[in-house]
Design a protein around this motif. Structure first.
Motif, PDB file in Angstrom:
ATOM      1  N   GLU A 415      -7.886  -2.948  -0.514  1.00  0.00           N
ATOM      2  CA  GLU A 415      -7.112  -4.159  -0.892  1.00  0.00           C
ATOM      3  C   GLU A 415      -8.116  -5.108  -1.555  1.00  0.00           C
ATOM      4  N   GLN A 417      -8.323  -9.178  -2.763  1.00  0.00           N
ATOM      5  CA  GLN A 417      -7.696 -10.268  -2.760  1.00  0.00           C
ATOM      6  C   GLN A 417      -8.316 -11.282  -3.729  1.00  0.00           C
ATOM      7  N   GLY A 451       0.901  -6.669 -12.700  1.00  0.00           N
ATOM      8  CA  GLY A 451       1.431  -7.306 -11.592  1.00  0.00           C
ATOM      9  C   GLY A 451       2.043  -8.754 -12.124  1.00  0.00           C
ATOM     10  N   HIS A 453       2.914 -13.105 -10.907  1.00  0.00           N
ATOM     11  CA  HIS A 453       2.837 -14.138  -9.627  1.00  0.00           C
ATOM     12  C   HIS A 453       4.200 -14.838  -9.223  1.00  0.00           C
ATOM     13  N   HIS A 472      -3.386 -13.794  -4.791  1.00  0.00           N
ATOM     14  CA  HIS A 472      -2.959 -12.490  -5.235  1.00  0.00           C
ATOM     15  C   HIS A 472      -3.516 -11.308  -4.608  1.00  0.00           C
ATOM     16  N   SER A 473      -2.848 -10.383  -3.987  1.00  0.00           N
ATOM     17  CA  SER A 473      -3.368  -9.150  -3.498  1.00  0.00           C
ATOM     18  C   SER A 473      -2.838  -7.720  -4.099  1.00  0.00           C
ATOM     19  N   ALA A 474      -3.882  -7.001  -4.297  1.00  0.00           N
ATOM     20  CA  ALA A 474      -3.603  -5.635  -4.785  1.00  0.00           C
ATOM     21  C   ALA A 474      -4.294  -4.570  -4.139  1.00  0.00           C
ATOM     22  N   VAL A 475      -3.609  -3.443  -3.925  1.00  0.00           N
ATOM     23  CA  VAL A 475      -4.292  -2.297  -3.570  1.00  0.00           C
ATOM     24  C   VAL A 475      -4.622  -1.209  -4.667  1.00  0.00           C
ATOM     25  N   LEU A 476      -5.692  -0.838  -4.268  1.00  0.00           N
ATOM     26  CA  LEU A 476      -6.277   0.257  -5.619  1.00  0.00           C
ATOM     27  C   LEU A 476      -6.180   1.453  -4.968  1.00  0.00           C
ATOM     28  N   ARG A 483      -8.206  -5.607 -13.734  1.00  0.00           N
ATOM     29  CA  ARG A 483      -6.897  -6.544 -13.564  1.00  0.00           C
ATOM     30  C   ARG A 483      -7.467  -7.789 -14.450  1.00  0.00           C
TER      31      ARG A 483
END
Length: 510
Positions: A415, A417, A451, A453, A472-476, A483
């Motif tokens: 994750e 952030q 993604g 917002h 903002h949070s994303a999983v790779l 990004r």
């Protein structure tokens, strides 16, 4: 200033009474046996007031002078003998601002009252100045940041101004001083050049750098110094700036050309900018590579200045007491660089890979952030690229800053952030996956790809003094990915996000 330059008798009486009252104090520092910033500040006030005896009440002058003698004999001299032994070569750890400011201001006061201690203290202050020169050659990464470099040099330059060999001492470090002036010029906010980009411990309440910049202009250290000093509003500046300005009014006769805009590498930052006026853009990017405590682990931190305010910003200070405010100013969400699997930066080891200007006018910086993180998997790589696009780069009339974060080898399912801190007194709105910041007249659009917002990502940290944070949070899934973040300056304050053109820009990314 009011007393000496405008004939304000009431102001003169007030000042004399305040300085005379110091004679009754039992000590001038926070901790007995030491010299502190309070000692230094009081010494500076007395150093300015005592040389001009004309107009003083005789009894009050005697008491003020007695206070000066107490400071030197009871506090400064014992501390000086203990903390500044003769013959020791000074290194970076000896030049912490509080320590040197105390030495410099006490040496200045000792000179003003013709103390027998003056020669020894002045000699050591010369050595401290020369040691600072040695730490700031071309390409040096040593700094305490904009505010604290100014705090230190405010004392050293005022001490210098009263020396008969001032010009010779200036010449020894002229290049270092000129580069310092460039640091302040390059990090000044477009449309409000009295405000510095808040990278590290930098607050508007510490404008000492402006007084130093003015002296550099007076002494011919840097042409750009005089140019910027002429454009500083006097209301937020120290009284020392005002008195110097009145006594050197020729500095304020214009005619010097403005500095060249464009990309610049500074000791603790990068500056990408189009100019210094309100419509211009500054993207200041953290690049801390030295250890002084007033700097932060913030390599890659992006601060965006436009139209007299910082829209994307930084707390700009550090709370020393443990608790929620220290977490806000120094914690994982204090900077907008990636937090990877819960890990924020803990080391100051960025590598600047590229800095320049493209043929189309785009300003570009690429920074390898990998070594700033501890505990990443072997072979991991973290890079941030920042581009300042000219007008027409995203929409025909709007300038933009595009940030790309590239991560590889950080582990599947990691994750990441990112926290973007906005300036105060701005209204938030969200439309079609974009965030919109507005001051009521214009807007800054904030986009992310892949993604989007949403309002749910907006948060107010418990320790904040007001600014809100867009999270903002994303999983790779594969432990890798790019990004893109867009910050588009909308002069018209419209309500349609620049989505199509933004996607075209990142589609052409090379």
């Amino acid at each position: 200033a009011a007393w000496r330059h405008f004939g304000d008798v009431e102001a003169g009486a007030l000042l004399q009474g305040e300085l005379a009252a110091l004679e009754g104090w039992d000590q001038y520092c926070e901790v007995k046996g030491h010299v502190s910033l309070s000692t230094a500040h009081i010494s500076a006030c007395l150093s300015r007031a005592l040389p001009l005896k004309d107009g003083w009440d005789e009894e009050k002058y005697g008491r003020a002078r007695a206070a000066a003698e107490k400071i030197i004999e009871r506090e400064a001299w014992p501390w000086f003998q203990r903390e500044w032994p003769e013959g020791e070569t000074l290194a970076a750890e000896d030049l912490h601002n509080i320590r040197v400011i105390g030495l410099t201001r006490c040496a200045q006061l000792a000179r003003v009252i013709a103390s027998p201690r003056a020669e020894a203290m002045e000699t050591r202050t010369r050595e401290a100045l020369r040691a600072w020169y040695r730490l700031r050659p071309a390409g040096s990464r040593y700094t305490e940041g904009s505010a604290y470099d100014g705090f230190l040099l405010d004392s050293l330059t005022e001490w210098l101004s009263g020396l008969p060999d001032r010009e010779a001492l200036l010449n020894e470090g002229r290049e270092s001083l000129s580069r310092l002036a460039g640091q302040w010029i390059r990090l000044a906010l477009p449309g409000r050049v009295d405000v510095q980009a808040p990278l590290g411990d930098v607050e508007p309440e510490m404008p000492f750098w402006a007084t130093v910049l003015q002296r550099f202009g007076m002494w011919g250290v840097s042409p750009g110094a005089g140019w910027l000093a002429r454009r500083l509003p006097v209301q937020p500046l120290p009284a020392a700036f005002l008195t110097d300005a009145i006594e050197n009014i020729n500095l304020f006769k214009d005619g010097v050309r403005p500095p060249e805009s464009g990309p610049s590498e500074l000791p603790h930052a990068l500056s990408l900018r189009t100019g210094w006026d309100g419509p211009d853009i500054l993207a200041a990017v953290g690049l801390t590579r030295s250890e002084p405590g007033h700097l932060h682990n913030d390599a890659g931190q992006v601060v965006l200045g436009w139209r007299g305010r910082f829209w994307i910003t930084d707390p700009g200070y550090q709370q020393y007491r443990p608790g929620i405010e220290r977490d806000f100013s120094m914690g994982k969400e204090a900077h907008n660089i990636p937090v990877i699997a819960g890990k924020a930066q803990t080391r100051r080891a960025p590598k600047l890979l590229s800095l320049g200007k493209e043929p189309d006018g785009t300003q570009r910086a690429v920074i390898d952030l990998t070594e700033c993180y501890e505990g990443l998997p072997r072979g991991a790589y973290v890079e941030r690229e920042v581009r300042l696009l000219p007008a027409g780069g995203v929409r025909a009339s709007d300038r933009a800053v595009i940030v790309r974060d590239r991560l590889t080898g950080v582990g599947g399912g990691t994750e990441v952030q990112t926290s973007w801190l906005a300036g105060t007194h701005l209204a938030w709105a969200f439309k079609d996956g974009w965030a919109r910041l507005s001051d009521g007249e214009r807007a800054l659009w904030i986009g992310v790809f892949p993604g989007g917002h949403a309002a749910a990502g907006l948060d107010r940290h418990e320790g904040s003094r007001g600014p809100l944070t867009l999270k903002h949070s994303a999983v790779l899934p594969d432990g890798r990915g790019d990004r893109f973040w867009a910050f588009v300056c909308d002069e018209a304050g419209g309500w349609e996000p620049p989505a199509g053109r933004f996607e075209a820009v990142i589609g052409d990314w090379d």
